[in-house]
Design a protein around this motif. Structure first.
Motif, PDB file in Angstrom:
ATOM      1  N   ILE A 140       0.874  -1.168   0.000  1.00 56.53           N
ATOM      2  CA  ILE A 140       0.000   0.000   0.000  1.00 56.53           C
ATOM      3  C   ILE A 140       0.907   1.213   0.000  1.00 56.53           C
ATOM      4  N   ILE A 190      -1.433  -6.747  -7.176  1.00 55.71           N
ATOM      5  CA  ILE A 190      -2.189  -5.509  -6.963  1.00 55.71           C
ATOM      6  C   ILE A 190      -1.456  -4.624  -5.971  1.00 55.71           C
ATOM      7  N   ASP A 191      -1.440  -3.329  -6.234  1.00 56.29           N
ATOM      8  CA  ASP A 191      -0.681  -2.354  -5.444  1.00 56.29           C
ATOM      9  C   ASP A 191      -1.570  -1.132  -5.237  1.00 56.29           C
ATOM     10  N   PHE A 192      -2.065  -0.929  -4.019  1.00 51.99           N
ATOM     11  CA  PHE A 192      -2.925   0.215  -3.723  1.00 51.99           C
ATOM     12  C   PHE A 192      -2.087   1.409  -3.269  1.00 51.99           C
ATOM     13  N   PHE A 219      -9.424  -2.453  -0.550  1.00 46.20           N
ATOM     14  CA  PHE A 219      -9.739  -1.324  -1.410  1.00 46.20           C
ATOM     15  C   PHE A 219     -10.917  -0.526  -0.845  1.00 46.20           C
ATOM     16  N   THR A 228      -8.660  -8.594  -1.546  1.00 51.44           N
ATOM     17  CA  THR A 228      -8.153  -7.267  -1.898  1.00 51.44           C
ATOM     18  C   THR A 228      -9.271  -6.261  -2.058  1.00 51.44           C
ATOM     19  N   TYR A 270      -4.577   2.645  -7.694  1.00 51.64           N
ATOM     20  CA  TYR A 270      -4.015   1.298  -7.652  1.00 51.64           C
ATOM     21  C   TYR A 270      -3.387   0.969  -8.993  1.00 51.64           C
TER      22      TYR A 270
END
Length: 417
Positions: A3, A125-127, A72, A68, A141
């Motif tokens: 994150i 996935i990268d927030f 989010f 995820t 993201y």
């Protein structure tokens, strides 16, 4: 999972916004914990209502949505998105992102199949959370669409998934203003073509953040709708051609039809200079998926194992090529921010430090726009824990912000972690 948080300094440096970006990497992904610590969702929250009605065709997509999607949702909620905006973004995520994230981890929480480059543990996935001026935050993201056959002889470079995903968005007009001129140009010049013979990189990654192939999608969730960007990794093709990543990126930029309007040569000259002086590693090229004449930007990411303020200032001014403009306050802010995380670090990081530890910069250029430098720091190497990162961030903000965004961000991290 990572994150990220991004801080914009609204005072001006070099005529543009000054940004500092950090990665705060969870030591243990939420799906590896024996018990999750997420607060129990309220029955009428957008996440809860959608979770009760959505069904996925695959158990993999279901996994990514449940684990995820909940993260989010917490970020959207704490960042102040209205219920209508939360519904919009969560539904888009459920329909167009969760099904693209590949295989779920195995029963021990280990990644299966294609290993994505954007996060330390290779989850796809990268927030991120961007602080703006005043009581305002934007959630963002990035992710890598992963095909069912990624990494196999049927799709060794995972080249088909992103193109298919973009085609789906275009057909359904899901991202207003989407333009792919620069995407087509740079993927054609920087990524290996399907028929390219691979002799030097057949079975290995170039380094820890460079995958075998290379496109990562990013979405900035502005209140008016998403803005799409692409990140492209030059490592594999450069290695096969026997040139540096920077040389490949420079060639691709100079072959753009808009090359003259970019006025990019001072930057390209400095990147050569910084590579010789500091050992810059050129890792990523990013683009906005907008029409070039409508403000699209190109971003070149570099990093080196140096931590001094002099290194930072040299890179921000392109070795003196860019004069500081009305910037005393912004420079003071940035020095304090830099030192909040790097003050105790050696001037040059040891050779065994992970590549992600190296502080770096990314430079944005656009048609008719000034070159704009941004600072990039990953504090995981320098901090004891996520709580340590939050503490340093809170201390920095304590004399600079009076809004509730730091409280909201910290609450989001406590909910999630």
């Amino acid at each position: 999972m990572t994150i990220r948080f991004k801080v914009l300094f609204t005072k001006h440096l070099l005529g543009g916004k000054l940004e500092a970006i950090f990665d705060s990497s969870c030591p243990t992904p939420p799906w590896k914990e024996d018990t999750l610590t997420l607060e129990a969702p309220v029955a009428n929250e957008p996440w809860s209502l959608l979770n009760h009605v959505l069904e996925f065709r695959s158990t993999d997509a279901q996994f990514w949505w449940e684990k995820t999607g909940h993260v989010f949702a917490r970020l959207l909620q704490r960042a102040g998105y209205t219920p209508a905006e939360q519904y919009r973004e969560l539904l888009f995520y459920a329909l167009f992102v969760a099904p693209e994230l590949g295989l779920a981890p195995d029963e021990n929480g280990n990644v299966r199949g294609w290993r994505s480059p954007g996060t330390p543990d290779s989850t796809p996935i990268d927030f991120s959370w961007e602080w703006g001026a005043g009581d305002h935050a934007t959630v963002r993201y990035s992710f890598e669409p992963i095909s069912p056959h990624a990494g196999t002889p049927l799709d060794p470079l995972n080249r088909s998934a992103t193109n298919r995903w973009i085609a789906k968005l275009r057909e359904q007009n899901m991202v207003p203003g989407l333009d792919l001129e620069w995407y087509d140009h740079f993927t054609g010049h920087i990524l290996p073509q399907e028929d390219m013979a691979r002799t030097k990189t057949a079975d290995v990654f170039i380094e820890e953040t460079t995958p075998k192939a290379g496109t990562v999608v990013a979405l900035d969730l502005e209140k008016t709708g998403p803005v799409m960007k692409m990140y492209i990794y030059p490592g594999l093709k450069a290695e096969e051609l026997g040139i540096t990543n920077l040389q490949l990126v420079q060639q691709a930029i100079r072959r753009l039809p808009q090359y003259a309007a970019l006025r990019v040569e001072p930057l390209l000259a400095y990147l050569d200079e910084g590579t010789a002086r500091y050992g810059f590693e050129t890792g990523i090229l990013g683009i906005d998926c907008l029409r070039p004449e409508d403000g699209a930007r190109i971003k070149v990411y570099v990093r080196a194992p140096h931590t001094t303020v002099d290194y930072m200032m040299d890179a921000l001014t392109l070795g003196g090529r860019l004069p500081l403009k009305e910037s005393e306050g912004a420079v003071a802010d940035l020095r304090d921010f830099w030192n909040a995380f790097l003050a105790d670090a050696p001037a040059v990081l040891p050779a065994d430090a992970p590549g992600r530890a190296s502080p770096g910069f990314y430079y944005t250029v656009g048609c008719g726009q000034e070159i704009s430098p941004k600072v990039y720091i990953s504090p995981g190497y320098f901090c004891k824990s996520d709580a340590d990162v939050l503490g340093r961030l809170r201390k920095f903000f304590s004399t600079r912000r009076s809004d509730g965004m730091m409280d909201n961000y910290e609450k989001a991290m406590q909910d999630i972690l």
